[in-house]
Enzyme design. Structure first.
Site, PDB file in Angstrom:
ATOM      1  N   HIS A 349       0.789  -1.233   0.000  1.00  0.00           N
ATOM      2  CA  HIS A 349       0.000   0.000   0.000  1.00  0.00           C
ATOM      3  C   HIS A 349       0.814   1.272   0.000  1.00  0.00           C
ATOM      4  O   HIS A 349       0.243   2.362  -0.006  1.00  0.00           O
ATOM      5  CB  HIS A 349      -0.932   0.042   1.211  1.00  0.00           C
ATOM      6  CG  HIS A 349      -2.154  -0.802   1.045  1.00  0.00           C
ATOM      7  ND1 HIS A 349      -3.303  -0.320   0.487  1.00  0.00           N
ATOM      8  CD2 HIS A 349      -2.393  -2.100   1.342  1.00  0.00           C
ATOM      9  CE1 HIS A 349      -4.209  -1.283   0.464  1.00  0.00           C
ATOM     10  NE2 HIS A 349      -3.680  -2.374   0.970  1.00  0.00           N
ATOM     11  N   LYS A 536      -8.792  14.096   4.380  1.00  0.00           N
ATOM     12  CA  LYS A 536      -7.954  12.897   4.378  1.00  0.00           C
ATOM     13  C   LYS A 536      -7.084  12.962   5.620  1.00  0.00           C
ATOM     14  O   LYS A 536      -7.063  13.981   6.294  1.00  0.00           O
ATOM     15  CB  LYS A 536      -7.087  12.826   3.125  1.00  0.00           C
ATOM     16  CG  LYS A 536      -6.379  14.159   2.805  1.00  0.00           C
ATOM     17  CD  LYS A 536      -5.631  14.129   1.487  1.00  0.00           C
ATOM     18  CE  LYS A 536      -6.492  14.207   0.278  1.00  0.00           C
ATOM     19  NZ  LYS A 536      -6.513  13.011  -0.536  1.00  0.00           N
ATOM     20  N   ARG A 537      -6.364  11.900   5.943  1.00  0.00           N
ATOM     21  CA  ARG A 537      -5.449  11.976   7.079  1.00  0.00           C
ATOM     22  C   ARG A 537      -4.442  13.102   6.851  1.00  0.00           C
ATOM     23  O   ARG A 537      -4.080  13.417   5.712  1.00  0.00           O
ATOM     24  CB  ARG A 537      -4.697  10.647   7.261  1.00  0.00           C
ATOM     25  CG  ARG A 537      -5.554   9.555   7.858  1.00  0.00           C
ATOM     26  CD  ARG A 537      -6.126   9.919   9.219  1.00  0.00           C
ATOM     27  NE  ARG A 537      -5.095   9.952  10.247  1.00  0.00           N
ATOM     28  CZ  ARG A 537      -4.827   8.949  11.075  1.00  0.00           C
ATOM     29  NH1 ARG A 537      -5.510   7.829  11.011  1.00  0.00           N
ATOM     30  NH2 ARG A 537      -3.866   9.068  11.983  1.00  0.00           N
ATOM     31  N   LYS A 542       0.794  14.408   1.862  1.00  0.00           N
ATOM     32  CA  LYS A 542      -0.493  14.778   1.259  1.00  0.00           C
ATOM     33  C   LYS A 542      -0.595  16.291   1.025  1.00  0.00           C
ATOM     34  O   LYS A 542      -1.475  16.764   0.339  1.00  0.00           O
ATOM     35  CB  LYS A 542      -1.649  14.293   2.134  1.00  0.00           C
ATOM     36  CG  LYS A 542      -1.790  12.766   2.169  1.00  0.00           C
ATOM     37  CD  LYS A 542      -2.949  12.342   3.058  1.00  0.00           C
ATOM     38  CE  LYS A 542      -3.092  10.842   3.206  1.00  0.00           C
ATOM     39  NZ  LYS A 542      -3.870  10.209   2.115  1.00  0.00           N
ATOM     40  N   THR A 644      -8.361   7.121  -2.500  1.00  0.00           N
ATOM     41  CA  THR A 644      -9.714   6.689  -2.850  1.00  0.00           C
ATOM     42  C   THR A 644     -10.712   7.829  -2.676  1.00  0.00           C
ATOM     43  O   THR A 644     -11.761   7.817  -3.308  1.00  0.00           O
ATOM     44  CB  THR A 644     -10.180   5.479  -2.014  1.00  0.00           C
ATOM     45  OG1 THR A 644      -9.922   5.743  -0.639  1.00  0.00           O
ATOM     46  CG2 THR A 644      -9.482   4.210  -2.451  1.00  0.00           C
ATOM     47  N   LYS A 648     -14.271   9.110  -4.766  1.00  0.00           N
ATOM     48  CA  LYS A 648     -15.581   9.454  -4.192  1.00  0.00           C
ATOM     49  C   LYS A 648     -16.028  10.841  -4.664  1.00  0.00           C
ATOM     50  O   LYS A 648     -17.203  11.053  -4.979  1.00  0.00           O
ATOM     51  CB  LYS A 648     -15.508   9.455  -2.661  1.00  0.00           C
ATOM     52  CG  LYS A 648     -15.055   8.145  -2.026  1.00  0.00           C
ATOM     53  CD  LYS A 648     -14.693   8.350  -0.535  1.00  0.00           C
ATOM     54  CE  LYS A 648     -13.924   7.187   0.039  1.00  0.00           C
ATOM     55  NZ  LYS A 648     -13.276   7.507   1.339  1.00  0.00           N
TER      56      LYS A 648
HETATM   57  C1  LIG Z   1     -11.983   7.511   1.708  1.00  0.00           C
HETATM   58  C2  LIG Z   1     -11.548   7.842   3.074  1.00  0.00           C
HETATM   59  C3  LIG Z   1     -10.190   8.030   3.348  1.00  0.00           C
HETATM   60  C4  LIG Z   1      -9.121   7.952   2.278  1.00  0.00           C
HETATM   61  O1  LIG Z   1      -8.910   9.250   1.772  1.00  0.00           O
HETATM   62  P1  LIG Z   1      -7.647   9.584   0.830  1.00  0.00           P
HETATM   63  O2  LIG Z   1      -7.891  10.991   0.438  1.00  0.00           O
HETATM   64  O3  LIG Z   1      -7.715   8.654  -0.319  1.00  0.00           O
HETATM   65  O4  LIG Z   1      -6.435   9.422   1.659  1.00  0.00           O
HETATM   66  C5  LIG Z   1      -9.820   8.342   4.627  1.00  0.00           C
HETATM   67  N1  LIG Z   1     -10.722   8.469   5.614  1.00  0.00           N
HETATM   68  C6  LIG Z   1     -12.045   8.323   5.390  1.00  0.00           C
HETATM   69  C7  LIG Z   1     -12.984   8.480   6.518  1.00  0.00           C
HETATM   70  C8  LIG Z   1     -12.500   7.997   4.118  1.00  0.00           C
HETATM   71  O5  LIG Z   1     -13.808   7.829   3.908  1.00  0.00           O
END
Ligand SMILES: *Cc1c(COP(=O)(O)O)cnc(C)c1O
Length: 798
Positions: A349, A536-537, A542, A644, A648
């Site tokens: 990952h 995101k985290r 990032k 991901t 979305k």
């Molecule tokens: C989809 C999702 C992530 C992943 O987000 P990235 O921007 O791809 O790092 C992290 N936390 C939550 C709650 C999510 O739904």
């Protein structure tokens, strides 16, 4: 399943009556939620039992997805939707005068994951059931999920997430008959038995009871229910005397107490190693037992079983599997090894080196003495075999499992399995040519790509009901079952009425979010503004800080020229930082102070707002993402394996503002260059800097007045109340040479942000882009991702 609204109301009232001894008007939201969940359970129980029976009778091959994290969020609506009764339930509640949204909010998010990795695992569970494949999850039943984040005085404060709350996990079923023992510590030596075979003798091992709890995973309208098995720890009754005090018992319970709140860096704790081994050993033991019930030879277990290692956390699996096959079931080494390799597969990952798990050999040997012996043997045989083949010593040294007194878990997963996959095309290329290149040289046939995906049902039908209805009106409801029908939307890019309908739908989602923003932060935001979102985290790679640099630029420009003609913007953040990640927490503090500064400044005339929403989790994502106009995916090229949330956002019609990283590249390939805004260096340019060591952020800072003006605002008092954090950021950018090349990408980012303004001004053009994003997002359904795993890695039949 089929049930009329009237029947549903009767069933619901009965359940509430039986379970809670109460009538609807008197019940709290939590009581109503529990009753509804119990009713749903009644509805699916027979299907679940039949499914398990059918799989046993058909002797179907089963894939087991081992993951230390699962992040499903709430299950209520997904379960209703997948059973085909979500609308019925909503209508029934309306008739009963009950607020469905309030009841659904009484469910605690199941947050047994940190972010993308755990969310992917949960998505795969849904997609495995929906595609009809027999695929079961295997993880840990943490008492506390990912910490709850509060913002106090701009700082992140972490609180325990006691997600069982007053209701417990309403979906789980405890399976006492599948309890197994897991052994830790002690001494192990080999002794000849009567047949002269060496068998291990354990002395003074600690024995723990592993107790499984199964959580049903319901397929979408297909009568399929799979299992997510979560393990909890208990003290075996026979050993009770060893744990006479509350403290000694608590030490055991600690094993499943908390999810480690750090998704990317190596957590050097003994407890973490025990967690990983505990769930792996327990899972593998029950898998072998249930396979043997079919009466088939153990050497051929791979014909009926696949074990998937999600990231390195369960990577002890090949060694533990060998231990079980050899020690407990008397297989010969070579037979066991062949079976192991054919059973195991592994997903990588990340290429961040701090996240490639390594364990100190001494620690490993102390906690898992027998597994350690087996790993040494695997390593010895690996080295001998390669040496015999004439492989260069350097390559052997780079790929062996045990070296420098460390055990390299990714190496074990690769050597002990038949498949290694990355999670987006670029990521897989980087694995082959860089991170794992020596393994690619040894085993090219093991490498493959499986680009991540998302459960479209959650992000459209559940999170964006108005959008879903509008799609129904335009192309019919077939897309709900077959997501590829979304492509039909492409025929409507020239239809102004359709574009306007999609615009209005976005406004509804924005109003819902605006209301939430007002309730939680007391800030009023206009839905005429561009909602520009980065959720995101929080991690340096990032680059939330790049977003901040641009906001500062906008702020300074507006202060200088209040009449500046820009489209009003609301920058929305949501992000948890790992509790020990100092820099990330400083970024959160600075975002919040910047928000304080900007949001109360009337001279900005509402052209700029900054909102930080606390406690980002799946449920909040469901509220935020459908309301976004702009999706910020701005990681340094090469660092985000896939992402991901980018998928979305695309699916709900946001325009992606992105670097050429991870799955952003594949999004660009789908929507075309004109329907995404790309900026910054690509991976080759980044790697070029690494090779030439020619990046000097201070040079950029000194020679470029605009950059200097922005960076200085961290330390010259422009952003008040965060002196030390501002200094820390300044030093990261200038003194420590800006590891993630923010300053190098800044100008290109600012230019791209200007382009966003221009595009948004032309509503028709913007909505065309948006529609094309929705229409092509079917590419990223996790249903298809899982079909690829099933066919190309696990060899399953639906
Ligand atoms: C989809 C999702 C992530 C992943 O987000 P990235 O921007 O791809 O790092 C992290 N936390 C939550 C709650 C999510 O739904």
């Amino acid at each position: 399943m089929k049930v009329t609204k009237e029947q549903f109301i009767r069933d619901f009232k009965d359940t509430l009556h039986e379970e809670q001894l109460i009538k609807v008007p008197a019940a709290t939201d939590t009581e109503l939620f529990v009753a509804l969940a119990k009713l749903i359970r009644k509805y699916y129980t027979n299907t679940w039992i039949n499914r398990n029976k059918a799989l046993t009778e058909e002797k179907a091959k089963v894939a087991y997805y081992f993951s230390i994290e699962f992040l499903p969020g709430r299950m209520l609506e997904t379960n209703l939707l997948n059973l085909g009764i979500l609308d019925t339930a909503k209508e029934a509640f309306a008739e009963l005068g009950v607020d469905f949204d309030a009841v659904k909010s009484a469910e605690h998010d199941m947050a047994l994951g940190n972010g993308g990795l755990g969310r992917l695992a949960a998505a795969f569970m849904d997609s495995l059931a929906t595609t009809g494949y027999p695929g079961f999850g295997n993880g840990l039943r943490y008492q506390y999920g990912l910490f709850k984040q509060r913002i106090v005085d701009g700082y992140q404060v972490e609180l325990p997430d006691s997600w069982f709350g007053s209701t417990g996990n309403v979906w789980e079923v405890r399976k006492d008959h599948d309890i197994v023992d897991v052994k830790l510590y002690g001494n192990v030596y080999l002794k000849s038995n009567a047949e002269g075979k060496l068998v291990p003798v354990y002395e003074g091992a600690q024995i723990l009871k592993a107790v499984p709890y199964d959580v049903p995973q319901i397929g979408f309208e297909n009568e399929v229910i799979n299992n997510l098995r979560l393990w909890d720890v208990e003290i075996p009754q026979e050993n009770e005397l060893d744990y006479p005090t509350i403290e000694s018992r608590r030490a055991i319970q600690d094993i499943t107490a908390v999810l480690y709140p750090d998704d990317s860096s190596y957590e050097g704790k003994r407890l973490r190693l025990i967690q990983e081994y505990f769930m792996t050993s327990a899972g593998l033991q029950t898998i072998i037992k249930s396979y043997l019930k079919q009466g088939l030879p153990l050497e051929e277990i791979y014909k009926k079983v696949s074990v998937h290692i999600n990231d390195t956390h369960p990577a002890v699996a090949p060694a533990e599997f060998m231990r079980l096959l050899i020690d407990d079931y008397n297989l010969e080494w070579l037979d066991a090894w062949q079976a192991t390799i054919k059973t195991m597969s592994y997903t990588n990952h990340t290429i961040l080196s701090e996240a490639l798990e390594k364990w100190d050999a001494e620690l490993f040997k102390t906690v898992l003495p027998r597994v350690y012996q087996i790993i040494l043997e695997i390593d010895n045989r690996f080295v001998a075999e390669l040496a015999q083949k004439g492989v260069a010593p350097e390559i052997i040294e780079n790929t062996r499992i045990v070296k420098d007194n460390m055990i390299h878990m990714a190496h074990l997963a690769i050597i002990g399995g038949h498949s290694v996959n990355g999670v987006a095309k670029l990521h897989t290329e980087l694995l082959k040519e860089d991170t794992l290149k020596d393994f690619y040289y040894l085993y090219p046939e093991k490498f493959n790509n499986k680009t991540n995906g998302i459960v479209q049902r959650r992000w459209t039908q559940i999170a964006a009901p108005e959008l879903s209805k509008t799609i129904d009106q335009v192309i019919g409801a077939g897309w709900r079952k077959d997501i590829h029908e979304l492509r039909k939307l492409q025929d409507f890019v020239g239809d102004d009425q359709v574009l306007e309908d999609f615009y209005q739908v976005k406004q509804v989602a924005k109003e819902r979010l605006a209301k939430y923003i007002y309730q939680t932060t007391n800030q009023e935001v206009s839905t005429d503004a561009i909602f520009d979102v980065q959720v995101k985290r929080l991690h340096a790679y990032k680059r939330q800080l790049l977003n901040v640099l641009h906001i500062i630029k906008r702020y300074l420009d507006l202060k200088e020229n209040p009449d500046l003609d820009v489209v009003p913007r609301v920058f929305i953040f949501g992000a948890k930082a790992a509790p020990g990640y100092h820099f990330a927490k400083s970024v959160i503090k600075v975002i919040n102070e910047l928000a304080n500064l900007i949001n109360k400044d009337a001279t900005l005339k509402g052209k700029l707002k900054v909102i930080f929403l606390e406690n980002y989790n799946v449920s909040l994502a469901e509220l935020i993402i459908p309301a976004a106009d702009v999706s910020e995916q701005i990681s340094l090229a090469s660092k985000e394996a896939s992402g991901t949330s980018n998928m979305k956002f695309m699916m709900t019609g946001a325009i992606t503002l992105a670097t050429l990283d991870g799955a952003n590249i594949e999004i660009k390939d789908e929507v075309g260059d004109d329907n995404i805004v790309i900026f910054g260096m690509d991976k080759d340019q980044v790697y070029d800097h690494y090779a030439k060591h020619d990046y000097f952020s201070r040079g950029l800072y000194e020679s470029n007045p605009m950059i200097r003006r922005i960076v200085d605002s961290f330390v010259n008092g422009t952003i008040p109340n965060c002196q030390s954090e501002g200094m820390e950021i300044y030093e990261a950018l200038i003194t420590h040479n800006d590891d993630y090349f923010l300053l190098e990408d800044l100008e290109s980012y600012i230019e791209a942000q200007g382009k966003i303004d221009d595009l948004y001004r032309n509503r028709q053009k913007w909505m065309q882009m948006s529609l094309i994003n929705i229409a092509t997002s079917d590419k990223f359904t996790s249903d298809d991702t899982i079909r690829e795993y099933a066919k190309e890695i696990w060899n399953l039949e639906s």
